[in-house]
Scaffold this motif. Structure first.
Motif, PDB file in Angstrom:
ATOM      1  N   ASP B 610       0.810  -1.319  -0.020  1.00  0.00           N
ATOM      2  CA  ASP B 610      -0.082   0.102  -0.178  1.00  0.00           C
ATOM      3  C   ASP B 610       0.891   1.152   0.039  1.00  0.00           C
ATOM      4  O   ASP B 610       0.320   2.345   0.084  1.00  0.00           O
ATOM      5  CB  ASP B 610      -1.029   0.011   1.231  1.00  0.00           C
ATOM      6  N   MET B 616      -2.305  -4.797   0.727  1.00  0.00           N
ATOM      7  CA  MET B 616      -3.579  -4.261   0.221  1.00  0.00           C
ATOM      8  C   MET B 616      -4.139  -5.415  -0.762  1.00  0.00           C
ATOM      9  O   MET B 616      -3.395  -5.844  -1.568  1.00  0.00           O
ATOM     10  CB  MET B 616      -3.479  -3.062  -0.534  1.00  0.00           C
ATOM     11  N   PRO B 644      -7.915  -2.564   2.149  1.00  0.00           N
ATOM     12  CA  PRO B 644      -6.899  -2.072   2.928  1.00  0.00           C
ATOM     13  C   PRO B 644      -6.393  -2.971   3.963  1.00  0.00           C
ATOM     14  O   PRO B 644      -6.307  -2.633   5.103  1.00  0.00           O
ATOM     15  CB  PRO B 644      -7.266  -0.678   3.704  1.00  0.00           C
TER      16      PRO B 644
END
Lengths: 173, 1030
Positions: B610, B616, B644
């Motif tokens: 991420d 992610m 996420p």
């Protein structure tokens, strides 16, 4: 028996010629006719004879059974065209015979036009026996089918008709 | 399920009859080789490239790849001339062309210096110094160069051994080394102008580990004897060996230089070899020379220009701009008099990740530098800079789709002269593919396929259905919305059929075309793996063929790329899609099959970083026929979405939603949350009900000591969907998981039981929730392995078996299908008298050990107390198996073949009856014979079982299969490195006519009979009439 008569009976060709001796071995037609007349007179005898004949017919399939059993045994238990053909014959011919039973016994039916119930008929027992004998040979065929493994008697024969079990849980890696 | 079951019943008798009549082993027909199968030979992404020096252009380029393959690739076409696959741990350090042959230095714990024949790849000589690893403590220290003096090789290994090897026979001429454990590692060697009275000298450049940084050490060796003449220790402070470049030299006439970057002191050092005088320049003075460095964000670095002796020019570059994708670079040259580096050319700033390479012009020996980068989304750009003229001589833009290839990662320039100066650029891209670009010739090798991690086989839509719907839809936009009344629809369908009638005569003609009758069996046509991606090819439209053998094969690769290939056309690439920036593709699911009026859809689940060290999960929905994002009007179906959190598992659930008719996917993340896809209320409600009986594993970690089961918890208001652990299975001490049994994707159980010789039945154990787990205890005196069958709904062990004294270095594989488990391992034998060798073991699970005993009930629950009755047997196996799979057919009636990828680079099919655990070990009884059991014996070597005949199918890791519309036939895909796709019919192709069946003969007979009839009928009529007269 033969007395002097003054008239010719053209209905019967009997010519009373006592003077001439019949040649050896010659049987005048009248003699035959008289004898037949004699027989036809005893209707009861006739019926008995028919029943006796009917019994013969009824028992005939039974007499074939040992021979058929031998043939089946000879043809083996494997599923081949020969054994299958024999067994099929063994299965179908009794059924056909049972269906045609009325024709088979037709000539043994009593001549009287009176309608009789089946059980009162003289052919009642022979017919039953006939059917039983045919069933016996069907049974023989069934036994053969079974020994060839063609009868759906084991679990494996019904395997394809069983439904799979539905799982209740759903699990995933 | 029910439908399938009925279908299967109808076929059962016929199939069984034929299956038993068919011979047990049947080989591939010679004429079929290369017709129904195809094989792509891959090498992996090139890491090192070497082009033999020629004037008119080299016919081949040598490459060494990330997968430790050395290969020669034809420069004109990209086809493989030869390849040598080294061991997985045998890293390739140097490749050098030597007189048309190729020198390769490779190894990690051992070292091999080999000379390979340039034309065949055969080893000419192999020099392996005993007990000498390749790596030094600092992780570098391998180099090789060819001396201009006598053409022999100078080889550095482990940073401390410097040898001169005879180029002809590979024997060391001299050997000089410093003691092991010394802080110095040498990593470069150059032949250059000597000093004082020493003429023929070699400079060996190394780095000495200091407290904070390395410092340079240059040893001067006598080229003839290998004796050390002198050691220079110029004052320097270097962080990594990449910050040092050796320049010049290449013969005893030319001066050599060293240039290095001192990142901490922010200066560039240069030194003339053979002297002690160090020149320092501040980096700032260099940066100020170019306007391109105004927005510099990264450190200045050397650009690697390829193994090129004698050049004195080098390129310094740095990332500029806020997105790190732009790069500025300048060219510097060493001034002969002052030994200082002078900036002579400014490459300026370019976005699109520039890479550099250099080569000499064969006509003038001028140095030319290539800069290659992505110019636009759809194109790349090549720039050639002539160093002597200090100008850009050529700029060429070429097609390079970003969503297929990503950016250029490395390039190699070759210059040659065929009447005029020409160039050829070979480059690699982020997706791993290997390209070559020249004026007229352009090719690329889709090397990402060498990193295949998963294959999803997708059925193609039926032509009739598809066009019909499409035609009707095209008529009127309203149709699409479904507003038409029944009568309207009917008239529309009718008019369409009428309009299609005009094609009828043509259709009849084509059907009756006599040439189709006399068509010979298809012949194998030559093909290569290079042509599959050619951009000018014409793709036949994507429709299902008659028997459903043609499939779309979607390969997910370790490079973050999806490649969709047509199995019927030698693996032609239909589309490919590169997901950039470290997409680790975890799953590819077919969420909507092709047989609906909507296009087939696939869902891709991938994990990425991420940007701040976390993970992610990304999820994409693609149209499987085009590879494009599938846009839907509903906001529950975004074409891409993300969570996420880190990836744990993704599972395709056995139900579909009503809106788009896609199957629902649930994703488990490392926050212990579950996310369904799509997220609509309907799906979540459905999932809530489903969750009661839904169990799963999260991490199938190899090396774990326990196994954990989980369950979904959905709150009443659907707000939260969490993961709850339900059970833990701790394996005994010392045992670690080595493998899980893979299950085929598609499975239909045709028969619920096994029929015995006396026509009794053993009912199969119908638990879909058991998993095969194999553990190994390696750290005990006698290593053993244990096979566990674990019910993952309740976490109980259904069966376990232990094999003692197994071989630890040998692959252990397992697969499970229906009520069978098959696994392979190496047995060292229980006593010294026992035979050692590979074993393949087979388990069969039944409801009961008693015949005709079936547990009552219409449902199966893992929580019931019943345990399977397991029959087990193991068989000696003649090959090393490295991959295992099993054939799958549409109704599951055909017999099953186990498919093995073998260590000898082939794919083998073994009928399951050879692995039947009920094979009698004593004289077979009448019942055994009735059941057609083969008496127990070892699996025999039989080349007829090789599906890949003589092909070298290297590096197979997995084998997947898919059913076709033909019950007999299954499509087999073996992947991992090479790609091998074929069809296989375990019970022979009983449902199609033999290829050599003579249709023409049949038709001819019918025709002759018809003609006879026509002729003889009037004759007969006349005869009958005559007979009536008399």
């Amino acid at each position: 028996m033969a007395t002097k008569q003054w008239k010719f009976d053209f209905a019967s060709p009997d010519i009373p010629r006592k003077s001439v001796i019949d040649p050896p071995g010659y049987l005048s037609s009248k003699d035959v006719a008289t004898r037949a007349q004699k027989k036809s007179q005893s209707d009861d005898d006739q019926e008995l004879l028919k029943v006796k004949k009917a019994w013969d017919v009824a028992l005939a399939p039974g007499k074939q059974l040992p021979m058929q059993a031998f043939m089946l045994w000879m043809s083996g238990n494997s599923v081949q065209i020969f054994s299958v053909a024999i067994t099929a014959m063994l299965m179908f011919s009794p059924i056909r015979a049972i269906l045609n039973m009325a024709q088979v016994f037709d000539r043994f039916e009593s001549a009287s036009g009176v309608k009789q119930s089946f059980t009162e008929s003289a052919l009642y027992l022979p017919k039953i026996t006939f059917i039983a004998m045919q069933l016996l040979s069907i049974l023989l065929g069934m036994w053969k089918l079974n020994s060839m493994g063609l009868l759906p008697t084991s679990h494996s024969d019904w395997l394809a008709f069983q439904d799979p079990k539905t799982p209740i849980e759903f699990a995933s890696m | 399920m029910m439908m399938r079951a009925h279908y299967s019943r109808a076929l059962l008798l016929l199939t069984l009859l034929i299956a038993f009549v068919a011979p047990v082993v049947h080989a591939l027909d010679e004429a079929q080789a290369g017709v129904i199968d195809w094989h792509h030979r891959w090498i992996g992404t090139p890491r090192l490239t070497a082009t033999p020096k020629t004037v008119r252009g080299s016919p081949h380029v040598f490459v060494a790849t990330e997968k430790n393959v050395v290969a020669a690739v034809r420069t004109k076409t990209g086809e493989l001339i030869w390849r040598q696959m080294l061991r997985e741990d045998e890293d390739i350090h140097v490749i050098r062309p030597v007189n048309g042959n190729l020198f390769v230095l490779s190894g990690s714990t051992k070292t091999n210096a080999r000379m390979l024949d340039g034309k065949t790849g055969q080893i000419i000589w192999d020099f392996a110094p005993a007990g000498e690893p390749a790596y030094s403590a600092s992780g570098f220290g391998q180099a090789a160069t060819v001396t201009a003096e006598d053409g022999n090789l100078i080889v550095i290994n482990q940073g401390i051994h410097i040898r001169k090897l005879s180029a002809n026979v590979g024997t060391p001429i001299w050997h000089w080394s410093i003691e092991e454990g010394s802080p110095t590692s040498f990593f470069a060697v150059v032949e250059a102008k000597g000093f004082d009275k020493h003429d023929s000298v070699l400079y060996v450049i190394g780095l000495t580990r200091g407290v904070a940084a390395f410092s340079l050490e240059i040893a001067v060796l006598d080229s003839n004897t290998g004796e050390r003449i002198k050691t220079f220790n110029p004052k320097s402070s270097i962080l990594r060996y990449e910050d040092v470049q050796v320049l010049g030299g290449g013969s005893f006439e030319k001066t050599g230089y060293v240039a290095w970057l001192e990142t901490e002191n922010k200066q560039l050092g240069t030194l003339k070899l053979g002297s002690d005088r160090v020149n320092h320049q501040t980096l700032k003075s260099i940066i100020d020379e170019s306007s391109g460095f105004d927005q510099i964000v990264g450190p200045l670095e050397f650009e690697y220009l390829g193994p090129l002796e004698g050049r004195t020019a080098f390129v310094l570059s740095a990332a500029v701009g806020e997105y790190h994708d732009a790069k500025s670079a300048i060219l510097l040259e060493i001034d002969e008099k002052t030994s200082k580096a002078l900036v002579t050319f400014d490459f300026l700033e370019r976005t699109g990740f520039s890479v550099f390479s250099a080569a000499y012009k064969p006509s003038t020996q001028d140095l030319v530098i290539l800069r290659a980068y992505r110019a636009e989304v759809e194109s790349g750009l090549l720039e050639l800079v002539d160093v002597t003229k200090h100008e850009t001589t050529m700029q060429h833009e070429f097609e390079l789709a970003h969503d297929q290839f990503g950016h250029i990662t490395s390039a190699s320039l070759e210059l040659f002269n065929k009447g005029q100066d020409q160039y050829r650029v070979s480059f690699t891209t982020m997706d791993g593919s290997f390209h070559s670009y020249a004026d007229t010739e352009r090719w690329y090798r889709e090397e990402s396929l060498a990193y295949a991690t998963g294959v999803e086989l997708l059925d193609l839509p039926e032509r009739k259905l598809w066009t019909q719907e499409a035609d009707e839809l095209a008529h009127d936009a309203k149709t699409a919305e479904g507003h038409l009344s029944l009568i309207d629809r009917y008239t529309q369908r009718l008019t369409m059929h009428l309009s299609q009638l005009k094609d009828l005569p043509q259709f009849l003609i084509s059907y009756a075309n006599p040439s189709s009758l006399f068509r010979k069996a298809p012949k194998a046509v030559p093909y290569s793996e290079v042509g599959i991606g050619a951009s000018n090819r014409t793709l036949s439209p994507l429709y299902r063929d008659q028997f459903g053998v043609r499939k779309l094969m979607i390969v997910s690769t370790g490079k973050g790329k999806l490649v969709a290939m047509d199995t019927a056309n030698k693996g032609q690439i239909v589309w490919s899609r590169q997901f950039n920036w470290g997409h680790d593709i975890k799953n590819v699911f077919t969420v909507r099959p092709a047989n609906l009026r909507l296009p087939p859809l696939i869902a891709v689940v991938a994990e990425t970083g991420d940007g701040s060290g976390g993970h992610m999960i990304r999820m994409y929905r693609l149209n499987a026929l085009t590879g494009q994002d599938y846009e839907s009007e509903s906001h529950f179906f975004p074409s891409s979405s993300w969570i996420p959190a880190g990836y744990k598992n993704a599972i395709k659930l056995p139900f579909e939603e009503s809106e788009e008719r896609t199957q629902v996917i649930v994703i488990a993340d490392d926050r212990m949350h579950l996310t369904t896809f799509p997220t609509s209320i309907e799906v979540q409600e459905h999932f809530k009900n489903f969750a009661d009986n839904f169990y799963f594993l999260l991490d199938k970690k190899i090396g774990a000591k326990s196994l954990n089961g989980y369950k979904a918890i959905v709150s009443a208001d659907l707000e939260r969907m969490d993961i709850e652990p339900t059970w833990t299975l701790n394996f005994p001490e010392d045992e670690e998981i080595v493998t899980f049994g893979e299950r085929p994707n598609y499975e239909v159980m045709a028969s619920l039981g096994r029929v015995l010789g006396d026509r009794g039945v053993m009912y199969k154990y119908q638990n879909p929730n058991y998993v095969t787990v194999i553990t190994v205890a390696a750290k005990v005196a006698v290593p053993f392995m244990t096979v566990y069958l674990v019910d993952i709904a309740k976490g109980s062990i259904l069966y376990q078996a232990t094999h003692d004294n197994i071989g630890l270095d040998q692959p252990i594989l397992a697969t499970q299908f229906e009520n069978n488990v098959v696994y392979t391992f190496w047995s060292e034998g229980l006593s010294t008298y026992d035979a050692r060798g590979y074993q393949v073991a087979s388990l069969e699970l039944y409801e009961s050990g008693v015949r005709n005993d079936r547990i009552k009930g219409e449902t199966f629950s893992s929580f019931s107390s019943q345990r399977p009755h397991v029959i087990a047997q193991s068989f000696p196996f003649p090959y090393e198996a490295v991959a295992i799979g099993v054939t799958t057919t549409k109704a599951g009636i055909s017999s099953k073949d186990l498919l093995f990828g073998l260590g000898r680079d082939s794919v083998m099919a073994l009928n399951h009856r050879w692995l039947d655990p009920r094979r009698p070990t004593s004289a077979p009884t009448a019942m055994d014979k009735e059941e057609m059991l083969v008496p127990y014996g070892a699996i025999q070597e039989d080349t007829r079982m090789m599906l890949s005949y003589h092909l070298e199918v290297a590096g197979v890791r997995k084998i997947v299969t898919a059913p076709t519309l033909l019950e007999s036939t299954s499509v087999v895909v073996a992947y991992g490195h090479d790609l091998f796709v074929t069809r296989h019919a375990p019970s022979k192709t009983f449902d199609i006519l033999n290829e050599d069946f003579s249709k023409s003969q049949l038709l001819l007979t019918i025709m002759v009979l018809l003609v006879m009839l026509v002729i003889t009928k009037p004759m007969m009529d006349r005869k009958e009439l005559k007979e009536k007269w008399f």
